[in-house]
Every structure is written in C-alpha cells, then in structure tokens.
Scaffold this motif. Structure first.
Motif, PDB file in Angstrom:
ATOM      1  N   VAL A   1       0.831  -1.204   0.000  1.00  0.00           N
ATOM      2  CA  VAL A   1       0.000   0.000   0.000  1.00  0.00           C
ATOM      3  C   VAL A   1       0.866   1.254   0.000  1.00  0.00           C
ATOM      4  CG1 VAL A   1      -1.799   1.269   1.194  1.00  0.00           C
ATOM      5  CG2 VAL A   1      -1.829  -1.221   1.198  1.00  0.00           C
ATOM      6  N   LYS A   2       1.832   1.311   0.894  1.00  0.00           N
ATOM      7  CA  LYS A   2       2.710   2.475   0.956  1.00  0.00           C
ATOM      8  C   LYS A   2       3.513   2.615  -0.328  1.00  0.00           C
ATOM      9  CE  LYS A   2       6.140   4.742   3.921  1.00  0.00           C
ATOM     10  NZ  LYS A   2       6.825   4.709   5.224  1.00  0.00           N
ATOM     11  N   PHE A   3       4.014   1.492  -0.849  1.00  0.00           N
ATOM     12  CA  PHE A   3       4.799   1.519  -2.087  1.00  0.00           C
ATOM     13  C   PHE A   3       3.938   1.979  -3.264  1.00  0.00           C
ATOM     14  CE2 PHE A   3       6.635  -0.710  -5.839  1.00  0.00           C
ATOM     15  CZ  PHE A   3       7.869  -0.077  -5.843  1.00  0.00           C
ATOM     16  N   GLY A   4       2.739   1.413  -3.371  1.00  0.00           N
ATOM     17  CA  GLY A   4       1.853   1.789  -4.470  1.00  0.00           C
ATOM     18  C   GLY A   4       1.329   3.195  -4.321  1.00  0.00           C
ATOM     19  N   LEU A   5       1.008   3.587  -3.079  1.00  0.00           N
ATOM     20  CA  LEU A   5       0.492   4.923  -2.813  1.00  0.00           C
ATOM     21  C   LEU A   5       1.490   5.987  -3.246  1.00  0.00           C
ATOM     22  CD1 LEU A   5      -1.829   6.542  -1.494  1.00  0.00           C
ATOM     23  CD2 LEU A   5      -0.608   6.366   0.668  1.00  0.00           C
ATOM     24  N   GLY A   6       2.752   5.783  -2.898  1.00  0.00           N
ATOM     25  CA  GLY A   6       3.776   6.749  -3.270  1.00  0.00           C
ATOM     26  C   GLY A   6       3.970   6.831  -4.770  1.00  0.00           C
ATOM     27  N   ASN A   7       4.058   5.678  -5.436  1.00  0.00           N
ATOM     28  CA  ASN A   7       4.319   5.663  -6.880  1.00  0.00           C
ATOM     29  C   ASN A   7       3.146   6.211  -7.689  1.00  0.00           C
ATOM     30  OD1 ASN A   7       7.015   4.287  -7.684  1.00  0.00           O
ATOM     31  ND2 ASN A   7       6.266   3.052  -5.991  1.00  0.00           N
ATOM     32  N   ILE A   8       1.924   5.834  -7.319  1.00  0.00           N
ATOM     33  CA  ILE A   8       0.753   6.334  -8.038  1.00  0.00           C
ATOM     34  C   ILE A   8       0.626   7.839  -7.873  1.00  0.00           C
ATOM     35  CG2 ILE A   8      -1.775   6.286  -8.136  1.00  0.00           C
ATOM     36  CD1 ILE A   8      -1.598   3.335  -7.289  1.00  0.00           C
ATOM     37  N   SER A   9       0.870   8.326  -6.655  1.00  0.00           N
ATOM     38  CA  SER A   9       0.806   9.759  -6.404  1.00  0.00           C
ATOM     39  C   SER A   9       1.825  10.501  -7.261  1.00  0.00           C
ATOM     40  CB  SER A   9       1.056  10.052  -4.917  1.00  0.00           C
ATOM     41  OG  SER A   9       0.061   9.474  -4.108  1.00  0.00           O
ATOM     42  N   ILE A  10       3.042   9.980  -7.323  1.00  0.00           N
ATOM     43  CA  ILE A  10       4.099  10.628  -8.103  1.00  0.00           C
ATOM     44  C   ILE A  10       3.718  10.705  -9.569  1.00  0.00           C
ATOM     45  CG2 ILE A  10       6.463  10.341  -8.940  1.00  0.00           C
ATOM     46  CD1 ILE A  10       7.171   9.222  -6.165  1.00  0.00           C
ATOM     47  N   ILE A  11       3.193   9.621 -10.114  1.00  0.00           N
ATOM     48  CA  ILE A  11       2.823   9.590 -11.542  1.00  0.00           C
ATOM     49  C   ILE A  11       1.775  10.648 -11.857  1.00  0.00           C
ATOM     50  CG2 ILE A  11       1.664   8.214 -13.322  1.00  0.00           C
ATOM     51  CD1 ILE A  11       3.002   5.735 -12.068  1.00  0.00           C
ATOM     52  N   PHE A  12       0.706  10.694 -11.065  1.00  0.00           N
ATOM     53  CA  PHE A  12      -0.351  11.673 -11.327  1.00  0.00           C
ATOM     54  C   PHE A  12       0.112  13.093 -11.035  1.00  0.00           C
ATOM     55  CE2 PHE A  12      -3.267   8.049 -11.398  1.00  0.00           C
ATOM     56  CZ  PHE A  12      -4.137   8.427 -12.405  1.00  0.00           C
ATOM     57  N   ASP A  13       0.957  13.270 -10.025  1.00  0.00           N
ATOM     58  CA  ASP A  13       1.459  14.613  -9.723  1.00  0.00           C
ATOM     59  C   ASP A  13       2.276  15.158 -10.882  1.00  0.00           C
ATOM     60  OD1 ASP A  13       0.264  14.622  -7.227  1.00  0.00           O
ATOM     61  OD2 ASP A  13       2.024  13.796  -6.224  1.00  0.00           O
ATOM     62  N   ILE A  14       3.067  14.303 -11.506  1.00  0.00           N
ATOM     63  CA  ILE A  14       3.851  14.727 -12.670  1.00  0.00           C
ATOM     64  C   ILE A  14       2.918  15.129 -13.812  1.00  0.00           C
ATOM     65  CG2 ILE A  14       5.434  13.927 -14.467  1.00  0.00           C
ATOM     66  CD1 ILE A  14       6.817  12.234 -12.326  1.00  0.00           C
ATOM     67  N   ILE A  15       1.841  14.355 -13.995  1.00  0.00           N
ATOM     68  CA  ILE A  15       0.856  14.703 -15.025  1.00  0.00           C
ATOM     69  C   ILE A  15       0.251  16.071 -14.740  1.00  0.00           C
ATOM     70  CG2 ILE A  15      -1.421  14.114 -15.976  1.00  0.00           C
ATOM     71  CD1 ILE A  15      -0.685  11.166 -15.584  1.00  0.00           C
ATOM     72  N   PHE A  16      -0.129  16.320 -13.490  1.00  0.00           N
ATOM     73  CA  PHE A  16      -0.736  17.601 -13.124  1.00  0.00           C
ATOM     74  C   PHE A  16       0.252  18.753 -13.280  1.00  0.00           C
ATOM     75  CE2 PHE A  16      -3.674  14.976 -10.350  1.00  0.00           C
ATOM     76  CZ  PHE A  16      -4.776  15.167 -11.179  1.00  0.00           C
ATOM     77  N   ILE A  17       1.502  18.529 -12.910  1.00  0.00           N
ATOM     78  CA  ILE A  17       2.518  19.575 -13.046  1.00  0.00           C
ATOM     79  C   ILE A  17       2.733  19.925 -14.512  1.00  0.00           C
ATOM     80  CG2 ILE A  17       4.995  20.033 -12.775  1.00  0.00           C
ATOM     81  CD1 ILE A  17       4.835  18.491 -10.117  1.00  0.00           C
ATOM     82  N   LEU A  18       2.780  18.912 -15.379  1.00  0.00           N
ATOM     83  CA  LEU A  18       2.926  19.159 -16.822  1.00  0.00           C
ATOM     84  C   LEU A  18       1.724  19.930 -17.355  1.00  0.00           C
ATOM     85  CD1 LEU A  18       4.390  15.752 -18.064  1.00  0.00           C
ATOM     86  CD2 LEU A  18       5.575  17.947 -17.916  1.00  0.00           C
TER      87      LEU A  18
END
Length: 286
Positions: free
Chosen positions: A238-255
């Motif tokens: 959960v912690k591993f997936g939570l961090g990675n999924i958040s990072i992926i979408f955050d990069i999308i939002f930043i772009l």
C-alpha cells in the motif's frame, strides 16, 4: 577511518524517521487548501463530490490497515510468518498518523457538501456518480468476501497464517486504498484536459503530494535496506503503491499546469467550470 556499522545503522534509522515525518507533513498539508477554499467561498462549486466521497473510504481503510500492522500482535505475527527474512513490518507510526489525519480531513471535506452542517452553497447536480458508488460498494462487498473466506476456510479461525488469515483482510483494506487513489485523480486530470486549462484549481496540493510521495518511497527503501531484505517493500504494497501512483499523477498535473496549459486558449470563468464539471458528473465520467 571507517565508520562502525552500528553508527551507520543508527544514522540510517534517523534519516528514515526524518523522511517519514517530512512525507507526513507534506501529504497532510495537501489536504487543507481545498476545505479552506470552500470555507472562504462558502460554496463547494468546482469540486467534484466524488473526490472526498471515495477518499473517505480509502483513508478509513488505510487507517485500519496501518493500525493493525502497528498495534495488533496477531497481524504482526502473521506478517512475520509470511516474511521470515524480514519479520518486522515496514509500516511506521507516521503512516498511521497520516492515515488517521487524512480520514478526519476527508470526512470534513465531505461534510461540506451538506448545507445543513456548513450552510455552504452546493450545486444541485453535485452528487456522487454511479461509477464511484459502484466502486465503493464493490470494495465493501469484496472485503466482506475476504472476511468470509477467512472465517470459512481459514485455519484455527484465521489465526494460522499458512492459509486464509486475518492479515489477508488487512491487505484487502490496503488494496481498497490503492484503488481509491487511482480513481480519485482521474476526474481532475480529465477536466484539465477537456478545458485545456487549470484555472481555478490549485497546484499547491499536488506539489506537496509529490514531495510526500518521494519521501514516502525513500523511507520505505531505507527501512527495507536496513532489514537487508527487499521483501519489506512487497510486504507493504500500500505504501509503495500509494507513493508511486501519487508521483505519476502529480507529474501529469505539473505538466498540465506549467507546460501544456500554461497559457489557456480562453479564459474560463468559475461558473462555466462548475457547469462543465457537473456535465461530466451527469455523463458518469466522475
């Protein structure tokens, strides 16, 4: 002169604790801009109710999951049985505190859609969509099935970890949290894409979310390395997936915010934005 291993271990543990509290502060801080904005505007227009609705389920499940790994001797012993090379769980107190804090904030945000409680202006079409309600009830039903399997097929009433056991219920709650994380980001990314603009939407929570995701993964990696066994990562999906999924979408939002839609083709007023999101809600995109 080489530094004794014991000192290196102590230093690594200290770094882990620092990273854990940094991610806690960053992720926890990302909850506040939206409810504060709602309070200042005395309205929830512009925010899809699906986001806090599914977030309540996710964070309640995550709170129960982290609490079980930290405070339940049964879950701890079952985890140790299934991960003999790294018997100590990588779930930390800051994980539990983040989950509990998030659950409270999500409930507060969700309650803001009830005029009888806050007196805020709520759109007539700001109601949870059928797909999200289906995911919520499906997740609850799926968790109940796991509980029944533990009760029926579990050895020694689910206390023997060699078969269906109570730790499987805790993992099921964690996977529900992961599912809600994936679902909750999609509507905003879609709305930004459709509008070709991010006006009226704060990027600050996403920046804090990105910081939290990076430091959360870093803490998990350090904790696993201290155990000299990377199963600490797979044992805390959960912690591993939570961090990675958040990072992926955050990069999308930043772009979207800083590159793709930095100069929107047209200026979209807030009311038009609200109407657009309500239309998407009716179409079941939320």
């Amino acid at each position: 002169m080489a530094v004794p291993e014991s000192e290196l271990v102590l230093f690594a543990k200290a770094i882990s604790r620092v990273l854990g509290w940094i991610y806690f502060l960053a992720w926890s801080g990302s909850f506040y801009p939206q409810p504060i904005l709602n309070w200042r505007r005395k309205a929830t227009l512009g925010l899809a109710i699906d986001f806090p609705t599914i977030n309540v389920l996710g964070f309640v499940c995550y709170t129960v999951s982290t609490a079980a790994f930290i405070y339940s001797p049964t879950i701890q012993s079952q985890y140790a049985y299934r991960h003999p090379d790294a018997p100590e769980t990588t779930v930390r107190f800051n994980d539990f505190l983040f989950a509990a804090h998030g659950a409270v904030l999500c409930i507060i945000i969700y309650s803001q859609f009830w005029p009888a409680i806050w007196g805020f202006k709520v759109g007539s079409r700001q109601k949870a969509s059928l797909p999200v309600l289906g995911i919520i009830w499906g997740s609850i039903f799926g968790t109940l099935i796991v509980i029944l399997l533990v009760k029926i097929k579990g050895k020694d009433g689910g206390y023997d970890p060699s078969g269906w056991a109570w730790i499987d219920v805790i993992y099921a709650l964690g996977y529900v949290k992961l599912l809600t994380v994936v679902i909750k980001y999609m509507p905003q990314a879609w709305v930004n894409f459709k509008r070709k603009s991010t006006k009226g939407w704060s990027i600050v929570p996403m920046l804090l979310d990105l910081i939290g995701g990076v430091f959360s993964i870093a803490q998990l990696v350090i904790d696993s390395s201290l155990q000299a066994d990377w199963s600490g990562i797979t044992g805390n999906p959960v912690k591993f997936g939570l961090g990675n999924i958040s990072i992926i979408f955050d990069i999308i939002f930043i772009l979207q915010h800083y590159v793709l839609y930095r100069h929107p083709a047209k200026d979209i007023e807030e009311e038009e934005w609200a109407n657009e999101r309500e239309r998407l809600l009716r179409e079941g995109i939320y």
